[in-house]
Every structure is written in structure tokens, then in C-alpha cells.
Design a protein around this motif. Sequence first.
Motif: not given
Length: 213
Positions: A41-43, A46-52, A171-178, A206-213
Motif C-alpha cells: 500500500k505504501l509503494r 518507496e524512495f523514502t521508506l523501506h520496510i524489512e 490465509t489472511l485476506k488483507t484486503e478486508d483490513f488494510i 504506534i508502529l503503523v502511524n510511524k509508517l504512514l507519516e
Amino acid sequence: MPREREELIRPSKFREKGKVFVLAYEGNNTEPQYYEALKEKLRYKEFTLHIESLKREKTDTNSSPKHVFNKLKAKKSEYNFKESDEFWMVIDKDNWVLDEWVTKCQNEKNLHIALSNPSFEIWLLLHIKDINEYSSDELEKIFKNEKITKRKRHLEDILSNILGYKYGKSTLKTEDFIPVINKAIEQAEALDVNDVYTNLGSHNYILVNKLLE
């Protein structure tokens, strides 16, 4: 000598000045699936954030907080990370005694815990259900999250009933959550008035908020 952090993130378009988040999970299925979907979702960042994501082999059953911490710290020592980079343990409270790992994270620069109590499923539930609609008795059942069958706990049963299909960790259907992640953030933040280590809630917000900043 530690390797350069850019070796970890090739061949992405990530720029050296960007920020890296390294995540290690207690769970081997649900949590990695969720955060990989969020990464997709956060592609646009990708220039400024990398999730490993540090995933375990399917045969690796070492899921305790100790092993998650050690895996994360080993990766932290392996590369020349920047001071702004962050390292997160994504774990459940379950029956673990976490005092030692909370202290270790406090003593380790930029190492944090995204705890869910009782489990990651409470974080998922906050995406799709208004938690205030539950009675105090039902909230207590959710917090205890007892087994209702040999392989299923109460929260998993609740998720299945709301979603209208059998919820499965692998088998999480992430489209129901993200797409409704903001609702989860708002609800988790509202719950975070008491210590999450002893009360219902999740610090994944808290983690997700940081990723979305």
C-alpha cells in the motif's frame, strides 16, 4: 565489520537518506502477511521508506519474545543502520512475562515493541468492529481469549463471524483490513489509556502511524 545498510534493501528504489523499519514477528503467518500488504500500500513512499520483514523459516518454531528480540538485535548489528532507523518486535502478550524484554528494548536505541494483548487478532478486530459495542462481559472474554476448540480461540471465532468466512492465520485476506486501517488506529489509540501489558489493546497503531507519516 557491519555491512552497509543499502545491501539489505537492494534492488529497491530506496534512497540512502530514507528511513528503514526492520520488523521481527512472533507469528509466522498473520503478522508478516499484514505488514507485507501494508508495505505494498505504501509503494508510493518507496524512495523514502523501506520496510524489512524478518521472517522465520516454516520449520522454525522459535517464536518466544527472546528469539524475536535476538533475531532483531542480530540484524541491527549486521548492518550500518542510521540513527533514524527503527527496529520493532511485533509480539503478543499471551502468557509471556515481558518485563525483561521491555527493559532490554528501553536500553537498546531505536528498538521498540508493538504488543497486542491478548493477541494480534485484537488489532485485526479493531479494523472491522466498533469495540464499544461489546459489553464488559464480552470484553473480558475477548481479553481472556480462551480456546473454544483444539485449534481455535475466541478472537478467531469472532473474526470469522464478522467476516462471514473462516478466519485463518495462514490465509489472511488483507484486503478486508488494510483499507480500514484508520479505524483500527483510532480505536487502538482510544484503548491506550491503560497499560497495554495488563489490559486489552494493541500498540501496532504506534508502529503503523510511524509508517504512514
